[in-house]
Design a protein around this motif. Structure first.
Motif, mmCIF file in Angstrom:
data_model
loop_
_atom_site.group_PDB
_atom_site.id
_atom_site.type_symbol
_atom_site.label_atom_id
_atom_site.label_comp_id
_atom_site.label_asym_id
_atom_site.label_seq_id
_atom_site.Cartn_x
_atom_site.Cartn_y
_atom_site.Cartn_z
ATOM 1 N N ASP A 130 14.862 -5.847 -16.284
ATOM 2 C CA ASP A 130 14.508 -7.472 -16.496
ATOM 3 C C ASP A 130 13.779 -8.241 -15.438
ATOM 4 O O ASP A 130 14.080 -9.243 -14.774
ATOM 5 C CB ASP A 130 14.877 -8.001 -17.561
ATOM 6 N N GLY A 131 14.338 -7.505 -14.214
ATOM 7 C CA GLY A 131 14.151 -7.971 -12.870
ATOM 8 C C GLY A 131 14.767 -8.450 -11.998
ATOM 9 O O GLY A 131 16.627 -7.978 -12.745
ATOM 10 N N SER A 134 25.294 -11.178 -16.771
ATOM 11 C CA SER A 134 23.825 -10.697 -16.819
ATOM 12 C C SER A 134 23.216 -9.421 -16.181
ATOM 13 O O SER A 134 22.433 -9.469 -17.047
ATOM 14 C CB SER A 134 23.456 -11.865 -16.102
ATOM 15 N N ASP A 161 18.074 -6.204 -20.256
ATOM 16 C CA ASP A 161 18.335 -6.430 -21.654
ATOM 17 C C ASP A 161 18.021 -5.090 -22.633
ATOM 18 O O ASP A 161 17.142 -4.397 -22.377
ATOM 19 C CB ASP A 161 16.621 -7.070 -21.090
ATOM 20 N N LEU A 214 19.477 -7.751 -13.806
ATOM 21 C CA LEU A 214 19.403 -8.473 -15.305
ATOM 22 C C LEU A 214 19.128 -6.854 -16.388
ATOM 23 O O LEU A 214 17.815 -6.609 -16.722
ATOM 24 C CB LEU A 214 18.549 -8.943 -15.181
ATOM 25 N N HIS A 250 15.227 -15.445 -11.635
ATOM 26 C CA HIS A 250 14.240 -14.094 -11.559
ATOM 27 C C HIS A 250 13.942 -14.387 -9.925
ATOM 28 O O HIS A 250 12.660 -15.213 -9.446
ATOM 29 C CB HIS A 250 13.314 -14.328 -12.667
ATOM 30 N N TYR A 295 10.885 -8.531 -9.447
ATOM 31 C CA TYR A 295 11.089 -7.467 -10.353
ATOM 32 C C TYR A 295 10.897 -6.479 -10.293
ATOM 33 O O TYR A 295 10.093 -5.393 -10.929
ATOM 34 C CB TYR A 295 9.675 -8.461 -11.477
ATOM 35 N N LYS A 335 12.705 -3.955 -25.648
ATOM 36 C CA LYS A 335 11.921 -4.718 -24.570
ATOM 37 C C LYS A 335 12.384 -2.795 -23.352
ATOM 38 O O LYS A 335 13.668 -2.689 -23.697
ATOM 39 C CB LYS A 335 12.578 -5.711 -23.962
ATOM 40 N N PRO A 336 11.963 -3.335 -22.175
ATOM 41 C CA PRO A 336 12.405 -2.551 -21.084
ATOM 42 C C PRO A 336 13.490 -3.247 -20.745
ATOM 43 O O PRO A 336 13.958 -4.272 -20.731
ATOM 44 C CB PRO A 336 11.497 -3.107 -20.002
ATOM 45 N N ARG A 337 14.894 -2.034 -20.385
ATOM 46 C CA ARG A 337 15.624 -2.429 -20.181
ATOM 47 C C ARG A 337 16.234 -3.249 -18.484
ATOM 48 O O ARG A 337 17.201 -3.674 -18.543
ATOM 49 C CB ARG A 337 16.968 -0.904 -19.645
ATOM 50 N N ARG A 355 17.614 -6.046 -25.966
ATOM 51 C CA ARG A 355 17.278 -6.184 -26.803
ATOM 52 C C ARG A 355 16.027 -4.140 -26.948
ATOM 53 O O ARG A 355 15.440 -4.274 -26.025
ATOM 54 C CB ARG A 355 15.827 -7.080 -26.882
#
Length: 258
Positions: A156-157, A125, A147, A145, A176, A179, A152-154, A149
């Motif tokens: 993700d918490g 993850s 991300d 985490l 989660h 954040y 999206k911001p890299r 995509r």
């Protein structure tokens, strides 16, 4: 402990240092990235004089780095000790693009010099994961985490999930639980429990000149976490003349003897 020492206490290539105390002994694990043997572990009794005592990942059977990106492979090992067992949590970074493959493995040993078992895959993850062994006998793994995509911001918490030491598997639901702050990315979470509070120390703000350390706390391991009024806890961004700039390596240690 001696009061006289000269920095650096470990000269040369020793990134992402992680320290624990077991009895009167200190153990320090460092990243080795694409270099073998993987992960260096040092021993000291005064935090100043260190001796290399173990390389847990010695062979391609334990970790294969073929095809990995430069400056990838073994990032930020997390060393812990609980009830007679040493635990080592590592991230093997396979690619260096936006689509990072970050494979997290656990290996264990009865003594710091081994024998270290073949690493067991636990999650993918994120990177810079960390153990937390609670005083109620439950165990957790945390990580940032990531991300991948592009819209999206890299970051993700931070996520946390219970870890079953008997089966060497994550169990239950991944949560989660933090954040981050206004500094953005929060990585390398380190958790301790003191006086009924759970404290998290994180590296924050990325790895440039805005890098900092942040601290938060909660009464429950899953939160909600409140950020310290001393925020950021540590940074040199407003002090451009400070000789120490850019990336900080954030670590807390805790010895377990129960």
């Amino acid at each position: 402990m001696t009061n006289k020492f000269v920095n650096p206490i470990l000269p040369g290539f020793h990134p992402d240092a992680n320290v624990i105390k077991v009895g009167s002994d200190y153990y320090l694990a460092t990243s080795t990235f694409e270099w073998m043997p993987g992960v260096e572990i040092y021993h000291s009794q005064d935090l100043v004089n260190w001796k290399l005592v173990a390389n847990p990942l010695q062979t391609e059977e334990k970790v294969s780095l073929i095809g990995n990106c430069n400056s990838g492979s073994m990032w930020a090992p997390h060393l812990r000790y609980d009830q007679g067992i040493f635990y080592l949590l590592i991230t093997e970074v396979k690619t260096g693009t936006e689509f990072k493959d970050t494979l997290n493995y656990v290996t264990t040993a009865p003594t710091i010099t081994g024998p270290w078992l073949e690493p067991i895959f636990v999650t993918a993850s994120g990177f810079d994961p960390a153990f937390f062994h609670d005083d109620d006998g439950r165990h957790y793994i945390m990580s940032m985490l990531f991300d991948h995509r592009l819209d999206k911001p890299r970051f993700d918490g931070l996520v946390i999930q219970e870890f079953d030491v008997a089966t060497v598997k994550l169990v239950g639901k991944r949560e989660h639980f933090f954040y981050g702050t206004d500094l953005g990315v929060c990585e390398g979470p380190q958790m301790i429990k003191k006086g009924g509070w759970y404290y998290i120390l994180c590296a924050a703000g990325g790895t440039g000149y805005s890098h900092a350390a942040t601290v938060c706390r909660a009464k429950n391991v899953l939160g909600p976490y409140e950020v310290s009024s001393y925020h950021p806890f540590l940074t040199t961004k407003p002090a451009p003349d400070n000789p120490l700039q850019k990336k900080w390596s954030c670590c807390l240690y805790r010895g377990y003897s129960r």
